[in-house]
Scaffold this active site. Structure first.
Site, PDB file in Angstrom:
ATOM      1  N   LYS A 158      -1.469  -1.263  -4.056  1.00  0.00           N
ATOM      2  CA  LYS A 158      -2.555  -0.300  -3.889  1.00  0.00           C
ATOM      3  C   LYS A 158      -1.895   1.065  -3.966  1.00  0.00           C
ATOM      4  O   LYS A 158      -1.161   1.466  -3.058  1.00  0.00           O
ATOM      5  CB  LYS A 158      -3.285  -0.482  -2.557  1.00  0.00           C
ATOM      6  CG  LYS A 158      -4.396   0.556  -2.349  1.00  0.00           C
ATOM      7  CD  LYS A 158      -5.051   0.464  -0.989  1.00  0.00           C
ATOM      8  CE  LYS A 158      -6.097   1.577  -0.833  1.00  0.00           C
ATOM      9  NZ  LYS A 158      -6.724   1.601   0.507  1.00  0.00           N
ATOM     10  N   TYR A 202       0.855  -1.187   0.000  1.00  0.00           N
ATOM     11  CA  TYR A 202       0.000   0.000   0.000  1.00  0.00           C
ATOM     12  C   TYR A 202       0.891   1.236   0.000  1.00  0.00           C
ATOM     13  O   TYR A 202       1.657   1.456   0.949  1.00  0.00           O
ATOM     14  CB  TYR A 202      -0.887  -0.043   1.242  1.00  0.00           C
ATOM     15  CG  TYR A 202      -1.892   1.073   1.395  1.00  0.00           C
ATOM     16  CD1 TYR A 202      -2.259   1.918   0.354  1.00  0.00           C
ATOM     17  CD2 TYR A 202      -2.517   1.271   2.632  1.00  0.00           C
ATOM     18  CE1 TYR A 202      -3.189   2.909   0.526  1.00  0.00           C
ATOM     19  CE2 TYR A 202      -3.458   2.260   2.815  1.00  0.00           C
ATOM     20  CZ  TYR A 202      -3.794   3.085   1.765  1.00  0.00           C
ATOM     21  OH  TYR A 202      -4.726   4.076   1.947  1.00  0.00           O
TER      22      TYR A 202
END
Length: 305
Positions: free
Chosen positions: A166, A138
């Protein structure tokens, strides 16, 4: 277990909200209702205990319990991604091992925040947690204070357990990664439609899909500029304060969850709610989790430490 290729088929993953009882404990009955609404809308997976799910406000016992509950009850219907990342590598390793032992399919891992480290340290942190099992990395520099640039990510992409990224760094970067075969999921709801259909992202890990999962399913399945444009004001409103303040408030306005906040989060103020009310209520009521929205009375909202 799911293979990495099976996991990569998930185009719509909801960073699921964690609801609370009046005493501040996790409301598992309401949580299950929310998850089942996501399943009915065709969502592919959920992130459990992410930023939106307020993993940062949970102790590890609560956090891992919710991952285990989700995997045990919904693992055959949904991709279960456990947010087991930490700025403490030792804690991230321990939580990730427990998460996989509890049945989650994948982990969400973040670079060390606040107590930031060197680029060499970031790479080693990720290597240690990737060695445990499949994971999304992320990148959200606005929260960590450190951008995971391609010179960091591209060597990590060779690790056999990296699912993909992400990415909150914008669609240009997503396009760059996807051209190299590095799978990306947009971390910005307002950019997700174009990320998917113009820049070839694998999908989105979404906050907004907590409220309108069926409409977000449509945004991921088919290029629909008109629908995307019509939802931009709502998505912008849902990020008028740091996430998850507005999505919490919205789900309380529609009576989807109890009006209970864990501090330091507080609801949007009356004026902010007035902006969001028509944005929600202009939608078909059947498309909104909880249905028609109303303004919250200040005396009905519980704020608990």
């Amino acid at each position: 277990m799911r293979t990495l290729e099976q996991i990569k088929q998930a185009s719509l993953i909801t960073a699921i909200k964690t609801p609370y009882l009046a005493n501040g404990e996790i409301d598992l009955v309401k949580y299950d209702e929310l998850v089942e609404i996501q399943i009915a809308a065709g969502v592919d997976g959920i992130v459990v205990g992410g930023t939106t799910g307020e993993g940062q406000l949970m102790n590890w016992e609560e956090h891992l319990m919710l991952i285990a509950h989700s995997a045990n009850k919904y693992g055959n219907q949904l991709l279960i991604v456990g947010n087991t990342g930490s700025n403490n590598t030792r804690e991230a390793i321990k939580a990730t091992k427990y998460g996989f032992a509890s049945g989650m399919h994948a982990a969400l891992q973040i670079n060390p925040y606040y107590g930031r480290t060197s680029i060499v340290g970031v790479k080693e942190h990720f290597k240690r947690v990737l060695d445990i099992g499949p994971a999304f990395i992320y990148n959200v520099a606005g929260r960590t204070g450190q951008d995971l640039t391609p010179d960091i990510i591209e060597p990590l992409a060779k690790h056999p357990n990296l699912i993909g990224i992400k990415e909150c760094g914008g669609n240009e970067r997503i396009a760059h990664y996807e051209q190299q075969g590095i799978a990306c999921w947009s971390g910005n709801d307002d950019e997700a439609h174009d990320a998917r259909h113009v820049h070839k992202a694998h999908g989105v890990i979404s906050v907004t899909s907590n409220l309108i999962p069926g409409l977000f399913r449509r945004l991921m399945d088919t290029k629909n500029d008109a629908l995307n444009s019509s939802l931009q004001p709502l998505m912008n409103w849902l990020f008028c304060e740091p996430n998850p303040i507005a999505i919490n408030t919205a789900l309380m306005m529609t009576d989807a969850v109890n009006p209970v906040f864990r501090l330091p989060y507080l609801p949007l103020n009356y004026e902010q709610q007035q902006i969001g009310l028509p944005l929600i209520n202009q939608l078909n009521e059947a498309d909104v989790v909880g249905g028609k929205a109303r303004l919250l009375n200040s005396d009905e909202v519980l704020t608990l430490s």
